[in-house]
Write a protein that holds these residues in place. Structure first.
Motif, mmCIF file in Angstrom:
data_model
loop_
_atom_site.group_PDB
_atom_site.id
_atom_site.type_symbol
_atom_site.label_atom_id
_atom_site.label_comp_id
_atom_site.label_asym_id
_atom_site.label_seq_id
_atom_site.Cartn_x
_atom_site.Cartn_y
_atom_site.Cartn_z
ATOM 1 N N THR A 95 0.836 -1.202 0.000
ATOM 2 C CA THR A 95 0.000 0.000 0.000
ATOM 3 C C THR A 95 0.867 1.246 0.000
ATOM 4 O O THR A 95 0.580 2.213 -0.720
ATOM 5 N N LEU A 96 1.932 1.231 0.780
ATOM 6 C CA LEU A 96 2.853 2.366 0.838
ATOM 7 C C LEU A 96 3.541 2.575 -0.502
ATOM 8 O O LEU A 96 3.705 3.710 -0.960
ATOM 9 N N GLN A 97 3.952 1.485 -1.158
ATOM 10 C CA GLN A 97 4.591 1.603 -2.471
ATOM 11 C C GLN A 97 3.616 2.169 -3.502
ATOM 12 O O GLN A 97 3.997 2.988 -4.337
ATOM 13 N N ALA A 98 2.360 1.761 -3.431
ATOM 14 C CA ALA A 98 1.335 2.311 -4.330
ATOM 15 C C ALA A 98 1.160 3.812 -4.077
ATOM 16 O O ALA A 98 0.992 4.598 -5.024
ATOM 17 N N TYR A 99 1.221 4.209 -2.804
ATOM 18 C CA TYR A 99 1.133 5.624 -2.437
ATOM 19 C C TYR A 99 2.298 6.405 -3.041
ATOM 20 O O TYR A 99 2.106 7.482 -3.616
#
Length: 123
Positions: A95-99
């Motif tokens: 999720t953080l990488q997508a952010y």
């Protein structure tokens, strides 16, 4: 009696001095850790900036925005590292990488972003 009071006083002073010394060394360690995490965020941002500067032009505003993104990601990453459950931690990382990708896509041009994605998937 006076000798005992002097010896006891001396022992108390030694104990107090050692406690102060321990507290100072702990504070130094904590500040070193804080500096290290800041430098990690800066290093990640510099890696992306250097990667994009070689192939595509980045202006000063884009550089500043990339630094801001990675600084905020570093703070969020600390919270993720504290998660005990491996599956949950991995989901949060994704999720953080997508952010990060979403933020960088908004900051960078299409050519710059495609170069970034190409280099990141090559790693």
């Amino acid at each position: 009696m006076k000798k005992q009071i002097v010896v006891l006083s001396f022992a108390c002073l030694l104990f107090a001095g050692s406690q102060l010394s321990f507290a100072q060394s702990k504070m130094k360690q904590e500040s070193a850790v804080a500096k290290t995490t800041v430098s990690v965020a800066n290093q990640k941002a510099l890696d992306v900036i250097n990667l994009l500067e070689r192939s595509n032009k980045l202006d000063a505003q884009q550089k500043s925005q990339v630094n801001d993104v990675f600084a905020s990601v570093e703070r969020k990453s600390k919270g993720i590292d504290a998660i005990e459950d491996v599956a949950e931690r991995q989901a949060k990382r994704e999720t953080l990488q997508a952010y990060v990708n979403k933020k960088l896509q908004a900051i960078l041009t299409a050519d710059q972003y495609s170069a970034y994605i190409k280099k990141m998937t090559a790693k």
